[in-house]
Structures are given as structure tokens and as C-alpha cells.
Design an enzyme around this catalytic site. Structure first.
Site, PDB file in Angstrom:
ATOM      1  N   ASN A  22       0.916   4.020   0.559  1.00 20.97           N
ATOM      2  CA  ASN A  22       0.616   2.675   1.065  1.00 20.97           C
ATOM      3  C   ASN A  22       0.189   1.697  -0.018  1.00 20.97           C
ATOM      4  O   ASN A  22       0.321   0.496   0.141  1.00 20.97           O
ATOM      5  CB  ASN A  22      -0.464   2.749   2.148  1.00 20.97           C
ATOM      6  N   SER A  63       3.554   4.468  12.763  1.00 23.38           N
ATOM      7  CA  SER A  63       2.625   3.537  13.422  1.00 23.38           C
ATOM      8  C   SER A  63       3.340   2.240  13.777  1.00 23.38           C
ATOM      9  O   SER A  63       4.078   1.691  12.954  1.00 23.38           O
ATOM     10  CB  SER A  63       1.459   3.243  12.473  1.00 23.38           C
ATOM     11  N   THR A  87      -3.091   7.975  30.131  1.00 25.50           N
ATOM     12  CA  THR A  87      -1.991   7.194  30.707  1.00 25.50           C
ATOM     13  C   THR A  87      -1.294   6.417  29.600  1.00 25.50           C
ATOM     14  O   THR A  87      -1.947   5.783  28.771  1.00 25.50           O
ATOM     15  CB  THR A  87      -2.543   6.231  31.783  1.00 25.50           C
ATOM     16  N   CYS A 116     -11.537  -2.679  -5.335  1.00 27.97           N
ATOM     17  CA  CYS A 116     -12.828  -3.298  -5.663  1.00 27.97           C
ATOM     18  C   CYS A 116     -13.617  -3.493  -4.388  1.00 27.97           C
ATOM     19  O   CYS A 116     -13.064  -3.780  -3.349  1.00 27.97           O
ATOM     20  CB  CYS A 116     -12.621  -4.680  -6.261  1.00 27.97           C
TER      21      CYS A 116
HETATM   22  N1  PLP Z   1      -1.151   6.304   7.035  1.00 29.48           N
HETATM   23  C1  PLP Z   1      -0.852   5.342   6.161  1.00 29.48           C
HETATM   24  C2  PLP Z   1      -0.080   5.681   4.934  1.00 29.48           C
HETATM   25  C3  PLP Z   1      -1.263   4.033   6.393  1.00 29.48           C
HETATM   26  O1  PLP Z   1      -0.961   3.075   5.502  1.00 29.48           O
HETATM   27  C4  PLP Z   1      -1.991   3.744   7.564  1.00 29.48           C
HETATM   28  C5  PLP Z   1      -2.503   2.376   7.820  1.00 29.48           C
HETATM   29  O2  PLP Z   1      -2.747   1.615   6.912  1.00 29.48           O
HETATM   30  C6  PLP Z   1      -2.266   4.790   8.450  1.00 29.48           C
HETATM   31  C7  PLP Z   1      -1.829   6.055   8.159  1.00 29.48           C
HETATM   32  C8  PLP Z   1      -3.031   4.557   9.708  1.00 29.48           C
HETATM   33  O3  PLP Z   1      -2.228   3.911  10.688  1.00 29.48           O
HETATM   34  P1  PLP Z   1      -2.954   3.164  11.896  1.00 29.48           P
HETATM   35  O4  PLP Z   1      -3.525   1.907  11.352  1.00 29.48           O
HETATM   36  O5  PLP Z   1      -1.863   2.909  12.903  1.00 29.48           O
HETATM   37  O6  PLP Z   1      -3.961   4.091  12.428  1.00 29.48           O
END
Ligand code: PLP
Length: 388
Positions: A157, A205, A242, A329
């Protein structure tokens, strides 16, 4: 924010596409039935959920029955990791207790493992190279007789580096170990075929691919059994509660759009990113982090010597541009991100890191606006820093 702004933080979250919102609205209004009810109002909601399941499955090359809807990417990660760990531990009467992960995972995965460690499980963390890539041989070496699961993200990420998940999954399969990948950042951005990757579990997600926040999905390969985290009879006993019909419908539509546009979108984003990185690198004392080629097409991670990324984020925000410093930071304190630290990034580059992530709706004008502001903003922060 009421003024127009330039949004370049799509790895944090993405806007809901109008087509997605349109698909969702009836399920927030007159079509409010519970998909578990027998009458028609419920059954039309059931059909909507199952249609969305097929759309998500198509994006991943999976079967619809292999998709479990969750409340977010984090829950999908936790269901995969804790669900697999507890199941194997119970079945082996405690003999199996080992998991493997990488040093650059998102907190969703890191925390899930931390909790398991507190409960007596053992975890091995493999490192990454200077580009943020795991060496599959390291994973191979870490596999043990009692290993239950390997969890390595598909793409990071922060820096966007794509991991050799296929090779790692092959090593796992040889040893009968489950492989989970967190594909929250890669789903919809790069092609994913769960069969070709050979993974058993894959998390995504909604809010990272232009669906709403608060919905996610876990791919669970047919035959893989998990101990549920939220018990109940929905989702074929795999996740109680649900179903969030409207958001699930939105996720399905977003996956359908992403699948249809993926190649074109990826090509457009990498061209924009090249423009962005070429522009950033004209600023003296700058560099780009992450793998030069094996990287998400939308993610640009740059670092500027002699400044704090967080201050740059604030300066750009005042000009209406949204970007991120990542967790590099925190208010004054230098707290390098675990990802950059694992990559062996020198602390002076960690501190001045900026993550710029493009996405649906990003334009050349957005990139040019940022490039027009960056040199002045960096120079000003360096001047202020030198004077203090
Ligand atoms: N995994 C990664 C690599 C992410 O970047 C994120 C969110 O930034 C998540 C998991 C978590 O996803 P969510 O915000 O839908 O819980």
C-alpha cells in the site's frame, strides 16, 4: 471540503463511482428486504447479493461460491488468518501453530498475527529487498512441519511493489500449507486470477476500488475450511450477520467496471505516473521508492531530502491537493514506516516520503497542478528547516 480539490490519495480510499452509487440506491430505498427472508422482497435482495458475488468472482477468476462478503478488507484478512489458524490448530490438537508473513504487511495482517502470537501461535516474518520485494526462497526456508499458513500481500500500500505471490503459493502447495494474500491494494488495479496465482485465500476491500467503505470480500478456495470469526449462518456459515445488501451490490458493480476497464485504466495511470515521477525527479535531492517495474501502475512513492513528508502534505493541502506521507511521520516525531524500514531506507529519506496515488478520475491536469506546486513547497520547507 467545499472548494474543488485535487485528490491524489487513492491508496487511502477512492470516490464511489456514480454507476456504483446508482446500482446501490434502490437497496437503500424501496428494495430494503432481508436476503434471508422467504418472501419476494427478501428474495430479490438475495438475487442482488448473488449477482454481486458472481461479479466479484469474475474479477478474480473465482467461482461465486468461493466469495465470502465481509465488512471490510481488514475483516477479510482476519477471517483468512485467524480462521485458518484456529481451524488447523483445533484439527491438529495443537500440533500446528506456525504462520509466516512479511515485514511490509498492512496493520490488518500484522495485528491479526500479533493477536495469534499472544494466544500461543508462532510467527516468522520474512524481510524484503531494497525495492520492497519478498524473496520466495526466504519463505521456502521458513516453512516448517507445523506451518499452517503464509500471508504475504499481493501489492504494498505504501510503495506499490508487487510480490511474487505465485512462486510463494507454489512453495506452500508443495508443503500442504495454505497461502493467503492481501490484495486490497491490487484488486481492480492489476489482473488477478486466483487459479493462476495458486492462492487459497485472497482479501479485497470495496473502498479501494470505487465502491463504498465498509464492505470487503474474501476469496476462499473451494475445499478450504475456516473457523468463522463472526459466527452465524449467513455466507454458508462462514460469516454471520445480515448481508449489507446495498454495499455488496456496489462492490459487485465496482468489480464489474474494474474488470471491463482494467487494461485501459492501468495503461492510462502508468503514463500519468511516469509524467508525475519525471516531474518529481527534476527536483534536486529527490528519489522514487519501490520496484522500478513490478509496481502498481497508480502508485508513486517519492522522497525529498531535508524535509518532512508530513509538512509537505500540510503545505499541499493548503493548496487543495490531497496526498499522503504514509505513516512516515507523526506530529514532530520521526517515526519511519515499517515498510521503508524493512526496505533498509535511510532515515533521512524515510522522513521526507510522500505517497501519491492515482485512480479513477485522475487527470493530467491533476498531475500538472501538483507538479506546479511541489518544487516551491519543497524548497520553502528546506529553507525553513535550514533556518531552524
Ligand atoms: N490491506 C491493505 C494493503 C490496505 O491498504 C488496507 C487499507 O488501507 C487494508 C488492508 C484494510 O482495508 P479496510 O480499510 O477495508 O479495512
Amino acid at each position: 471540503m467545499t472548494q474543488p480539490f485535487v485528490y491524489l490519495d487513492h491508496n487511502a480510499t477512492t470516490p464511489v463511482r456514480p454507476e456504483v452509487l446508482e446500482a446501490m440506491l434502490p437497496w437503500l430505498g424501496p428494495r430494503f428486504g432481508n436476503p434471508n427472508s422467504a418472501y419476494r422482497l427478501g428474495q430479490e435482495a438475495r438475487k442482488a447479493v448473488e449477482d454481486a458475488r458472481a461479479q466479484v468472482a469474475r474479477l478474480l477468476g473465482a467461482k461465486p461460491e468461493e466469495i465470502v462478503f465481509t465488512s471490510c478488507g481488514s475483516e477479510a484478512d482476519v477471517l483468512a488468518i485467524a480462521g485458518a489458524a484456529h481451524r488447523a490448530h483445533e484439527r491438529s490438537k495443537g500440533a500446528k501453530k506456525h504462520l509466516i508473513t512479511s515485514a511490509i504487511e498492512h496493520d490488518a495482517v500484522r495485528e491479526a498475527l500479533r493477536v495469534l502470537e499472544k494466544r500461543g501461535f508462532e510467527a516468522t516474518t520474512v524481510g524484503v529487498d531494497a525495492h520492497g520485494r519478498v524473496d520466495p526462497q526466504d519463505v521456502r526456508r521458513a516453512l516448517r512441519e507445523d506451518t499452517i499458513l503464509v500471508s504475504i500481500m499481493h501489492a504494498n500500500n505504501e510503495v506499490g511493489t508487487i510480490q511474487p505471490v505465485g512462486e510463494i503459493a507454489a512453495a506452500c502447495r508443495e508443503k500442504g500449507v495454505l497461502m493467503h494474500t492481501d490484495a486490497v491494494q491490487s484488486a481492480g488495479k492489476v489482473p488477478i486470477d486466483v487459479g493462476a496465482l495458486g492462492v487459497d485465500l485472497l482479501a479485497l476491500s470495496g473502498h479501494k476500488l470505487n465502491a463504498p467503505k465498509g464492505v470487503g470480500a474474501l476469496y476462499v478456495r473451494q475445499g478450504v475450511r475456516l473457523t468463522p470469526v463472526i459466527t452465524g449462518h449467513q455466507e454458508k456459515n462462514r460469516r454471520g450477520g445480515t448481508e449489507n445488501v446495498a454495499s455488496i451490490v456496489g462492490l459487485g458493480r465496482a468489480c464489474e467496471l474494474a474488470a471491463a476497464e482494467l487494461d485501459r485504466h492501468a495503461a492510462e495511470l502508468s503514463a500519468l505516473r511516469k509524467r508525475l515521477e519525471d516531474g518529481c525527479l527534476k527536483i534536486p535531492g529527490s528519489r522514487v521508492n519501490g520496484h522500478p517495474t513490478l509496481r502498481l501502475p497508480n502508485t508513486c512513492h517519492v522522497a525529498f531530502d531535508g524535509i518532512e513528508g508530513f509538512q509537505l502534505v500540510v503545505a499541499l493541502d493548503l493548496e487543495g491537493v490531497c496526498v499522503s506521507a504514509g505513516p512516515a511521520c507523526s506530529t514532530g516525531a520521526v517515526d519511519p514506516s515499517h515498510v521503508l524500514a524493512a526496505m533498509g531506507c535511510d532515515s533521512r529519506w524515510c522522513v521526507g516520503a510522500l505517497r501519491i496515488s492515482l485512480g479513477w478520475g485522475s487527470t493530467r491536469a491533476d498531475v500538472d497542478r501538483l507538479l506546479a506546486l511541489l518544487p516551491g513547497a519543497v524548497e520553502k520547507l528546506r529553507r525553513v528547516g535550514a533556518a531552524t
